[in-house]
Design a protein around this motif. Structure first.
Motif, mmCIF file in Angstrom:
data_model
loop_
_atom_site.group_PDB
_atom_site.id
_atom_site.type_symbol
_atom_site.label_atom_id
_atom_site.label_comp_id
_atom_site.label_asym_id
_atom_site.label_seq_id
_atom_site.Cartn_x
_atom_site.Cartn_y
_atom_site.Cartn_z
ATOM 1 N N TYR A 1 41.013 35.333 39.015
ATOM 2 C CA TYR A 1 42.429 34.996 38.862
ATOM 3 C C TYR A 1 43.244 35.380 40.095
ATOM 4 O O TYR A 1 44.103 34.622 40.541
ATOM 5 C CB TYR A 1 42.963 35.728 37.623
ATOM 6 N N ARG A 2 42.961 36.574 40.636
ATOM 7 C CA ARG A 2 43.735 37.036 41.796
ATOM 8 C C ARG A 2 43.620 36.050 42.950
ATOM 9 O O ARG A 2 44.598 35.733 43.628
ATOM 10 C CB ARG A 2 43.252 38.423 42.244
ATOM 11 N N GLU A 3 42.401 35.562 43.170
ATOM 12 C CA GLU A 3 42.217 34.589 44.259
ATOM 13 C C GLU A 3 42.909 33.264 43.921
ATOM 14 O O GLU A 3 43.480 32.627 44.794
ATOM 15 C CB GLU A 3 40.721 34.361 44.497
ATOM 16 N N GLU B 1 40.942 39.205 33.340
ATOM 17 C CA GLU B 1 42.193 38.697 33.877
ATOM 18 C C GLU B 1 42.102 37.175 34.075
ATOM 19 O O GLU B 1 41.121 36.683 34.659
ATOM 20 C CB GLU B 1 42.408 39.380 35.233
ATOM 21 N N THR C 1 45.596 32.811 42.349
ATOM 22 C CA THR C 1 47.057 32.864 42.548
ATOM 23 C C THR C 1 47.437 32.659 44.016
ATOM 24 O O THR C 1 48.605 32.493 44.328
ATOM 25 C CB THR C 1 47.665 34.217 42.083
ATOM 26 N N LYS C 2 46.440 32.673 44.913
ATOM 27 C CA LYS C 2 46.762 32.496 46.350
ATOM 28 C C LYS C 2 46.873 31.024 46.739
ATOM 29 O O LYS C 2 47.158 30.699 47.896
ATOM 30 C CB LYS C 2 45.694 33.173 47.203
ATOM 31 N N VAL D 1 43.078 46.626 34.594
ATOM 32 C CA VAL D 1 44.345 46.016 34.998
ATOM 33 C C VAL D 1 45.363 46.317 33.897
ATOM 34 O O VAL D 1 45.026 46.221 32.705
ATOM 35 C CB VAL D 1 44.170 44.480 35.114
ATOM 36 N N LEU E 1 50.480 39.221 38.280
ATOM 37 C CA LEU E 1 49.332 40.127 38.319
ATOM 38 C C LEU E 1 49.701 41.510 37.784
ATOM 39 O O LEU E 1 50.709 42.081 38.181
ATOM 40 C CB LEU E 1 48.837 40.263 39.761
ATOM 41 N N ASN F 1 47.514 38.857 30.132
ATOM 42 C CA ASN F 1 47.097 38.611 31.528
ATOM 43 C C ASN F 1 46.391 37.268 31.695
ATOM 44 O O ASN F 1 45.389 37.174 32.401
ATOM 45 C CB ASN F 1 46.184 39.747 32.024
ATOM 46 N N PRO G 1 39.255 42.768 36.074
ATOM 47 C CA PRO G 1 39.104 41.574 36.921
ATOM 48 C C PRO G 1 37.746 40.924 36.633
ATOM 49 O O PRO G 1 36.795 41.598 36.242
ATOM 50 C CB PRO G 1 39.144 42.121 38.350
#
Ligand SMILES: Cc1ncc(COP(=O)(O)O)c(C=O)c1O
Length: 437
Positions: free
Chosen positions: A374-376, A138, A378-379, A165, A156, A151, A186
């Motif tokens: 990536y998830r972190e 991701e 995006t924060k 994912v 997400l 992705n 991830p």
């Protein structure tokens, strides 16, 4: 009306969005940047404004603008003649230089762009293993072909029970069928990766990753994680491809594979490989690369592949990179810039962290813990980041943005000096103080 606004208006008559590439439209400016010329660490726009360049051609102009050795090599290539679709003594000399620098590069096939290189690497892995699927991570970007453009900068995808994912295509026009050949997991989390490989190993040709993912700023693979990925790929008959289009040569001659101490089966190189000319390379183990024609039956070829102008410029670039002390300069600038920004974040009270390796870095505003996937990423506070980037551009420090969900990479060239870095830090301090106010 400024000259660049006039050009933008005129360009829109025949160029979609007024640009030759979508990514060249700069959302910060509301139009593309119109460059008049570049020299060393700086460039001037068409209206005469001077910038310190921390975009560096998306990482391609690693030796800076107008480098005399690259210019001289291009002149020499022109003297040989515009050789298209022909081999010369320079091609094998260049391959020798790559093999000398990059651990996995036993055999090499040249291409023109990063997109072509990753597309070719995937075809080779599929031919070698006889399997169709590709696993990617991701947020990682591998160019704009339909094989792996999922992705990267999308919202997400849903996390599924099997640890993968849900694939989301990054572009319209990609057939739905392509998503059946891609497995997305991830990054920096071994458990879902191991589960996904176990579930798909009979169909899985390759795992492709950015070992230092600069496409979300700068997110390196954890060293232990990477060793485990290497082991699982070897045990499962899956080809491990490092996409080093951005990370290659960025922190040392051997790129991220040397820096992190893990050798993949194949890698792709571009950008710093040629210092700004269109050239890329697919590299790998001899047994894998031997599927390529004319030895095998896998075709990766092209009229402009290994164009002499690019090859000779790239030899000049690689000769510079191999000079003693080259990376001492890169490391010294990196330390000065990243420590400098970290100190400024602290003294101005702006929440954020900088993550940098070699000549490229990511700045994550609004977060204070290291960003590992990536998830972190995006924060982050993108609104604050846009204000920061715009403030810098207005003050003559050029940083680019693609308008994605996560921060992108910035970086300097070998022609930047400590004075450039100090001047850049002065601008960054002013902008941080403005944001604080
Ligand atoms: C890691 C990576 N792979 C592939 C590509 C695609 O390269 P190109 O733009 O030369 O096609 C890029 C471009 O930024 C990249 O960063």
């Amino acid at each position: 009306m400024s000259r660049s606004s006039e050009l933008f208006e005129a360009a829109q008559k025949h160029l979609i969005g007024g640009a030759c590439a979508g990514g060249r439209f700069n959302p910060l400016l509301g139009q593309p940047l119109y460059v008049a010329r570049g020299q060393g660490s700086r460039f001037w726009d068409i209206d005469g404004k001077e910038y310190i360049d921390l975009f560096t051609g998306s990482g391609a102009t690693f030796l800076g603008h107008n480098h005399p050795a690259i210019n001289e090599a291009i002149r020499q290539a022109l003297d040989v003649g515009i050789i298209v679709n022909g081999e010369t003594e320079y091609h094998s000399r260049f391959a020798e230089m790559i093999a000398d620098a990059v651990p996995c590069a036993e055999k090499i096939r040249l291409q023109n762009s990063g997109t072509e290189a990753t597309m070719g690497a995937i075809r080779i892995a599929r031919a070698y293993t006889g399997k169709p699927k590709i696993l990617k991570f991701e947020g990682h970007f591998h160019g704009m072909h339909d094989y792996a453009w999922f992705n990267c900068s999308t919202p997400l995808g849903g996390l599924r029970d099997d640890g993968t994912v849900a694939p989301i295509a990054d572009s319209d026009g990609m057939p739905e069928l392509m998503s059946e050949l891609i497995v997305v997991v991830p990054f920096n989390d071994i458990e879902p990766f191991a589960r996904a490989v176990r579930a798909h190993r009979d169909d899985l040709a390759a795992v492709i990753m950015e070992p230092v993912s600069y496409n979300q700023g700068c997110i390196p693979a954890d060293a232990e994680y990477l060793r485990e990925v290497r082991r699982i790929c070897s045990d499962s008959g899956v080809v491990l491809i490092f996409d080093e289009v951005l990370s290659g040569f960025r922190m040392c001659r051997g790129g991220a594979q040397e820096y992190l101490g893990v050798t993949p089966d194949m890698c792709t190189l571009a950008k710093a490989l040629g210092g700004g000319v269109p050239i890329s390379a697919i590299c790998g183990r001899t047994d894998i690369m031997s599927v390529l024609n004319p030895v095998g039956h896998t075709v990766i070829s092209g009229t402009y592949t290994g164009h002499l102008v690019s090859v000779m410029a790239a030899i000049a670039c690689q000769t510079e990179i191999a000079q003693p002390g080259f990376y001492d300069h890169i490391d010294a600038l990196a330390d000065r810039l990243y420590t400098g920004i970290t100190d400024l974040l602290s003294t101005t009270g702006i929440p954020g962290i900088v993550q940098g390796i070699g000549a490229r870095f990511g700045l994550y505003l609004g977060v204070t813990e290291p960003v590992t996937n990536y998830r972190e990423a995006t924060k982050c506070d993108r609104e604050m980041e846009i204000a920061f980037l715009l403030g810098c551009v207005k003050r003559g420090l050029y940083l680019h943005d693609y308008g994605h969900l996560t921060p992108m990479h910035h970086g300097f060239s070998a022609q930047h000096t400590t004075e450039d870095i100090d001047e850049a830090l002065g601008v960054i301090e002013d902008v941080f103080r403005d944001i604080r106010a």
